[in-house]
Design a protein around this motif. Structure first.
Motif, PDB file in Angstrom:
ATOM      1  N   ALA A  69       0.829  -1.209   0.000  1.00 54.32           N
ATOM      2  CA  ALA A  69       0.000   0.000   0.000  1.00 54.32           C
ATOM      3  C   ALA A  69       0.863   1.257   0.000  1.00 54.32           C
ATOM      4  O   ALA A  69       1.952   1.280   0.577  1.00 54.32           O
ATOM      5  N   MET A  70       0.365   2.284  -0.685  1.00 56.98           N
ATOM      6  CA  MET A  70       1.034   3.591  -0.707  1.00 56.98           C
ATOM      7  C   MET A  70       0.425   4.472   0.376  1.00 56.98           C
ATOM      8  O   MET A  70      -0.714   4.258   0.779  1.00 56.98           O
ATOM      9  N   THR A  71       1.169   5.486   0.755  1.00 54.79           N
ATOM     10  CA  THR A  71       0.578   6.490   1.624  1.00 54.79           C
ATOM     11  C   THR A  71      -0.351   7.338   0.770  1.00 54.79           C
ATOM     12  O   THR A  71      -0.250   7.353  -0.464  1.00 54.79           O
ATOM     13  N   GLU A  72      -1.247   8.050   1.399  1.00 56.97           N
ATOM     14  CA  GLU A  72      -2.147   8.940   0.666  1.00 56.97           C
ATOM     15  C   GLU A  72      -1.326   9.974  -0.108  1.00 56.97           C
ATOM     16  O   GLU A  72      -1.623  10.275  -1.263  1.00 56.97           O
ATOM     17  N   SER A  74       1.724   9.704  -1.342  1.00 52.22           N
ATOM     18  CA  SER A  74       2.340   9.078  -2.513  1.00 52.22           C
ATOM     19  C   SER A  74       1.321   8.829  -3.616  1.00 52.22           C
ATOM     20  O   SER A  74       1.606   9.048  -4.795  1.00 52.22           O
ATOM     21  N   ALA A  75       0.137   8.367  -3.233  1.00 55.71           N
ATOM     22  CA  ALA A  75      -0.908   8.105  -4.228  1.00 55.71           C
ATOM     23  C   ALA A  75      -1.325   9.401  -4.923  1.00 55.71           C
ATOM     24  O   ALA A  75      -1.488   9.431  -6.145  1.00 55.71           O
ATOM     25  N   LYS A  78       1.368  10.430  -7.369  1.00 58.95           N
ATOM     26  CA  LYS A  78       1.336   9.589  -8.564  1.00 58.95           C
ATOM     27  C   LYS A  78       0.179   9.995  -9.479  1.00 58.95           C
ATOM     28  O   LYS A  78       0.350  10.104 -10.701  1.00 58.95           O
ATOM     29  N   LEU A  79      -0.988  10.229  -8.897  1.00 58.53           N
ATOM     30  CA  LEU A  79      -2.137  10.662  -9.688  1.00 58.53           C
ATOM     31  C   LEU A  79      -1.892  12.026 -10.331  1.00 58.53           C
ATOM     32  O   LEU A  79      -2.264  12.256 -11.480  1.00 58.53           O
TER      33      LEU A  79
END
Length: 104
Positions: A69-72, A74-75, A78-79
């Protein structure tokens, strides 16, 4: 009227956003609420509830091989990088490109 705080004493937006606290902000049942729900539906656990309601024909034999799982934060980064690749094109700019190509 209150005077604004000097910028040097104000926390940064990054600090205020609490990037690594998504799970803490997630609104879900606490342990007591979960126990009350399970008692109301007559199931001893979430696993038993899942076994009772998910048809065998769609159950997987083993768990999914998911990435870590990524941290919020990191997500979201990426987005944002993916969204940064978007190119806006209007129908008129596509028409102009096509028209120039045809004239050659």
């Amino acid at each position: 009227m209150n005077a604004p705080l000097p910028t040097s004493t104000m926390p940064s937006l990054s600090i205020l956003e609490h990037h690594d606290e998504f799970i803490g902000r997630h609104i879900g049942p606490d342990a007591d609420e979960e126990a009350q729900m399970l008692q109301a539906i007559g199931q001893p656990s979430l696993e038993a509830m899942t076994e009772a309601i998910v048809p065998a024909s769609i159950k997987l034999a083993q768990g999914l091989a998911l990435p870590i799982a990524m941290t919020e934060e990191s997500a979201l980064a990426k987005l944002k990088a993916i969204a940064g690749k978007n190119v806006f094109k209007s129908s008129s700019s596509a028409w102009a490109t096509t028209a120039r190509t045809r004239r050659r």
